[in-house]
Design a protein around this motif. Structure first.
Motif, PDB file in Angstrom:
ATOM      1  N   GLN A 261       0.832  -1.192   0.000  1.00 13.15           N
ATOM      2  CA  GLN A 261       0.000   0.000   0.000  1.00 13.15           C
ATOM      3  C   GLN A 261       0.878   1.257   0.000  1.00 13.15           C
ATOM      4  N   PHE A 262       1.902   1.245   0.845  1.00 15.38           N
ATOM      5  CA  PHE A 262       2.836   2.365   0.947  1.00 15.38           C
ATOM      6  C   PHE A 262       3.570   2.574  -0.381  1.00 15.38           C
ATOM      7  N   LEU A 263       4.075   1.462  -0.944  1.00 10.39           N
ATOM      8  CA  LEU A 263       4.833   1.531  -2.198  1.00 10.39           C
ATOM      9  C   LEU A 263       3.984   2.094  -3.336  1.00 10.39           C
ATOM     10  N   ASN A 264       2.773   1.575  -3.491  1.00  5.20           N
ATOM     11  CA  ASN A 264       1.909   2.037  -4.583  1.00  5.20           C
ATOM     12  C   ASN A 264       1.543   3.503  -4.423  1.00  5.20           C
ATOM     13  N   SER A 265       1.326   3.900  -3.188  1.00  6.67           N
ATOM     14  CA  SER A 265       0.986   5.285  -2.911  1.00  6.67           C
ATOM     15  C   SER A 265       2.158   6.214  -3.275  1.00  6.67           C
ATOM     16  N   VAL A 266       3.360   5.830  -2.846  1.00  6.04           N
ATOM     17  CA  VAL A 266       4.559   6.631  -3.148  1.00  6.04           C
ATOM     18  C   VAL A 266       4.760   6.720  -4.660  1.00  6.04           C
ATOM     19  N   HIS A 278      12.484  14.927  -7.192  1.00  5.52           N
ATOM     20  CA  HIS A 278      11.647  13.748  -6.888  1.00  5.52           C
ATOM     21  C   HIS A 278      11.153  13.784  -5.436  1.00  5.52           C
ATOM     22  N   GLN A 279      10.951  14.998  -4.919  1.00  2.33           N
ATOM     23  CA  GLN A 279      10.635  15.120  -3.498  1.00  2.33           C
ATOM     24  C   GLN A 279       9.182  14.794  -3.187  1.00  2.33           C
ATOM     25  N   ILE A 280       8.982  13.929  -2.182  1.00  2.00           N
ATOM     26  CA  ILE A 280       7.633  13.724  -1.648  1.00  2.00           C
ATOM     27  C   ILE A 280       7.667  14.046  -0.164  1.00  2.00           C
ATOM     28  N   ARG A 281       6.494  14.422   0.358  1.00  5.63           N
ATOM     29  CA  ARG A 281       6.408  14.830   1.751  1.00  5.63           C
ATOM     30  C   ARG A 281       5.562  13.810   2.515  1.00  5.63           C
ATOM     31  N   LEU A 282       6.070  13.343   3.628  1.00  6.72           N
ATOM     32  CA  LEU A 282       5.285  12.473   4.503  1.00  6.72           C
ATOM     33  C   LEU A 282       4.881  13.303   5.719  1.00  6.72           C
ATOM     34  N   LYS A 283       3.581  13.340   5.967  1.00  5.27           N
ATOM     35  CA  LYS A 283       3.081  14.095   7.112  1.00  5.27           C
ATOM     36  C   LYS A 283       2.341  13.087   7.982  1.00  5.27           C
ATOM     37  N   ILE A 284       2.834  12.884   9.202  1.00  8.05           N
ATOM     38  CA  ILE A 284       2.259  11.823  10.032  1.00  8.05           C
ATOM     39  C   ILE A 284       1.663  12.425  11.293  1.00  8.05           C
ATOM     40  N   LEU A 289      -1.275   8.767   7.762  1.00  7.41           N
ATOM     41  CA  LEU A 289      -0.083   9.159   7.008  1.00  7.41           C
ATOM     42  C   LEU A 289      -0.548   9.878   5.755  1.00  7.41           C
ATOM     43  N   ASN A 290      -0.075  11.094   5.589  1.00 12.40           N
ATOM     44  CA  ASN A 290      -0.440  11.887   4.425  1.00 12.40           C
ATOM     45  C   ASN A 290       0.783  11.996   3.524  1.00 12.40           C
ATOM     46  N   ILE A 291       0.675  11.470   2.287  1.00  9.52           N
ATOM     47  CA  ILE A 291       1.800  11.509   1.344  1.00  9.52           C
ATOM     48  C   ILE A 291       1.461  12.517   0.260  1.00  9.52           C
ATOM     49  N   SER A 292       2.341  13.503   0.055  1.00  7.65           N
ATOM     50  CA  SER A 292       2.022  14.507  -0.968  1.00  7.65           C
ATOM     51  C   SER A 292       3.252  14.893  -1.763  1.00  7.65           C
ATOM     52  N   ALA A 293       3.011  15.441  -2.952  1.00  7.72           N
ATOM     53  CA  ALA A 293       4.093  15.933  -3.801  1.00  7.72           C
ATOM     54  C   ALA A 293       3.560  17.103  -4.587  1.00  7.72           C
ATOM     55  N   GLU A 294       4.482  18.000  -4.954  1.00  3.03           N
ATOM     56  CA  GLU A 294       4.048  19.171  -5.702  1.00  3.03           C
ATOM     57  C   GLU A 294       5.155  19.585  -6.652  1.00  3.03           C
ATOM     58  N   ASP A 295       4.787  19.910  -7.872  1.00  7.77           N
ATOM     59  CA  ASP A 295       5.745  20.463  -8.819  1.00  7.77           C
ATOM     60  C   ASP A 295       5.266  21.868  -9.139  1.00  7.77           C
ATOM     61  N   ILE A 296       5.831  22.837  -8.425  1.00  9.06           N
ATOM     62  CA  ILE A 296       5.340  24.225  -8.497  1.00  9.06           C
ATOM     63  C   ILE A 296       5.462  24.797  -9.908  1.00  9.06           C
ATOM     64  N   GLY A 318      10.670  14.970   4.401  1.00  2.51           N
ATOM     65  CA  GLY A 318      10.708  14.842   2.938  1.00  2.51           C
ATOM     66  C   GLY A 318      11.697  13.777   2.517  1.00  2.51           C
ATOM     67  N   PHE A 319      11.348  13.015   1.481  1.00  2.00           N
ATOM     68  CA  PHE A 319      12.271  11.997   0.948  1.00  2.00           C
ATOM     69  C   PHE A 319      12.319  12.077  -0.569  1.00  2.00           C
ATOM     70  N   ASN A 320      13.401  11.571  -1.135  1.00  2.00           N
ATOM     71  CA  ASN A 320      13.466  11.398  -2.579  1.00  2.00           C
ATOM     72  C   ASN A 320      12.666  10.131  -2.905  1.00  2.00           C
ATOM     73  N   SER A 321      11.612  10.276  -3.691  1.00  2.00           N
ATOM     74  CA  SER A 321      10.695   9.145  -3.912  1.00  2.00           C
ATOM     75  C   SER A 321      11.373   7.972  -4.619  1.00  2.00           C
ATOM     76  N   ARG A 322      12.396   8.271  -5.449  1.00  2.00           N
ATOM     77  CA  ARG A 322      13.059   7.168  -6.168  1.00  2.00           C
ATOM     78  C   ARG A 322      13.767   6.230  -5.200  1.00  2.00           C
ATOM     79  N   PHE A 323      14.419   6.816  -4.182  1.00  2.00           N
ATOM     80  CA  PHE A 323      15.126   5.987  -3.200  1.00  2.00           C
ATOM     81  C   PHE A 323      14.141   5.160  -2.393  1.00  2.00           C
ATOM     82  N   LEU A 324      13.048   5.807  -1.991  1.00  2.00           N
ATOM     83  CA  LEU A 324      12.041   5.119  -1.184  1.00  2.00           C
ATOM     84  C   LEU A 324      11.416   3.962  -1.975  1.00  2.00           C
ATOM     85  N   THR A 325      11.122   4.215  -3.254  1.00  2.00           N
ATOM     86  CA  THR A 325      10.527   3.184  -4.121  1.00  2.00           C
ATOM     87  C   THR A 325      11.481   1.999  -4.287  1.00  2.00           C
TER      88      THR A 325
END
Length: 372
Positions: A261-266, A278-284, A289-296, A318-325
């Motif tokens: 579930q975590f992997l698919n969401s990321v 590739h930044q995603i934000r985890l807000k817990i 757990l709220n996972i968000s990303a934004e490309d301004i 914040g994490f680099n989503s590629r590493f987390l994946t």
């Protein structure tokens, strides 16, 4: 010199050895396989000077000799044959004639004595590991090794053997993986850094192999012997960084979540992240757990909410989503735990289940600065 061998059996062995040969070699002789015949045992070798691999193949023969044959030409030819016996005969005019059921093929050979010899290890230390355990250790760590030529020590996998267990570590300074086996031990303490290329070869050959692999090593080389193959490679010279120092010890904030579930969401959310960071934000907060990303730059953004089990203070990291994946993909667990202390300290990812007895995996991922 003459021998008879099964076409598919020979092809299977040569395809493995072909992985050693570089696309562009400094020495032309390295574009060849070395065939060394001793009655019914044919030893075939391939080398790129750093790594040399050889396999013993059973053939029908009563002769002795050594020749080097062009690898690409031989592989391309063998791929086209159905299963059948092939007869190799060395002719006087510096060619080898291969006879199949339907035809004859001649290829030029080079004298086998010109082929570089594999390094002989002096006073090596020895350890035995089961093939599938070694393959797992390599595949669990190698993806985290770096590609930076300026820091060669981080471009390999660090092997640490002791009487308590075996540890394999890889890092590229952004992510780190430490894989430990407490059910396999060495008779003395040793450390060395293995380059990626021979490890990838071993990973492919040893997957699912229950045979024991003998690992011999000294300060400069390592030798892996299994079934009827031997791989000798030069080790990476240098001192491996003190990886224990970067693994945070106190991590009061613990998040437990379903891995898939975590992997698919990321994966989904990261499509909307900035293409360079590739930044995603985890807000817990609480059990959410709220996972968000934004490309301004493009006004793209995404947000997902997951339920999780969380103990600790509310936090944003914040994490680099590629590493987390990559890390989540590499774990076989159904549930994982992410331990954190502060938004600027590394997060530690560990599997909760799916491990063998005595097997431990610790993955560390560096956070990225969040721009609020």
């Amino acid at each position: 010199m003459k021998f008879i061998v099964s076409s598919t059996y020979l092809l299977k062995q040569l395809q493995v050895l072909g992985g050693v040969i570089n696309n562009s070699n400094t020495l032309p002789i390295l574009d060849n396989f070395l065939f060394e015949l001793n009655d019914s045992k044919l030893t075939v070798s391939a080398s790129d000077l750093e790594t040399t691999m050889s396999s013993i193949i059973d053939v029908e023969s009563t002769s002795v000799g050594s020749i080097a044959l062009p690898a690409r030409l031989l592989l391309d030819t063998l791929k086209t044959f159905p299963e059948q016996p092939l007869t190799f005969v060395v002719e006087d005019n510096n060619t080898v004639e291969i006879s199949s059921n339907h035809g004859k093929y001649a290829l030029a050979y080079v004298d086998g004595n010109e082929f570089p010899k594999a390094v002989a290890l002096e006073n090596p230390s020895t350890t035995m590991v089961m093939g599938d355990i070694l393959a797992t250790a390599i595949s669990k760590t190698i993806f985290a090794a770096g590609n930076d030529d300026l820091r060669p020590v981080m471009s390999g996998v660090f092997f640490q053997f002791s009487t308590e267990g075996l540890t394999f570590v890889a890092t590229d300074a952004h992510k780190l993986v430490k894989y430990t086996r407490e059910d396999v031990t060495a008779n003395q303490v040793a450390e060395f850094i293995m380059p990626k290329k021979p490890l990838n070869l071993l990973k492919g050959i040893l997957a699912g192999n229950e045979e024991a692999v003998t690992i011999e090593y000294n300060d400069s080389n390592a030798k892996f012997t299994f079934e009827n193959s031997v791989l000798v490679c030069r080790l990476i010279d240098g001192k491996y960084p003190n990886y224990e120092a970067v693994i945070p010890k106190e991590n009061p904030n613990k998040l437990t979540i379903d891995r898939n579930q975590f992997l698919n969401s990321v994966k989904r959310v990261s499509i909307f992240s900035n293409k360079t960071t590739h930044q995603i934000r985890l807000k817990i907060a609480g059990a959410e757990l709220n996972i968000s990303a934004e490309d301004i730059d493009y006004s793209n953004k995404a947000e997902e909410r997951l339920t999780c089990d969380y103990q600790g203070d509310d936090m944003q990291i914040g994490f680099n989503s590629r590493f987390l994946t990559e890390m989540l993909n590499n774990l076989g667990a159904s549930e994982v735990q992410l331990e954190m202390s502060l938004p600027n300290r590394a997060g530690i990812l560990t599997p909760i289940d799916g491990l063998d007895e005595g097997e431990r995996v610790t993955m560390l991922v560096m956070p990225v600065m969040l721009n609020n």
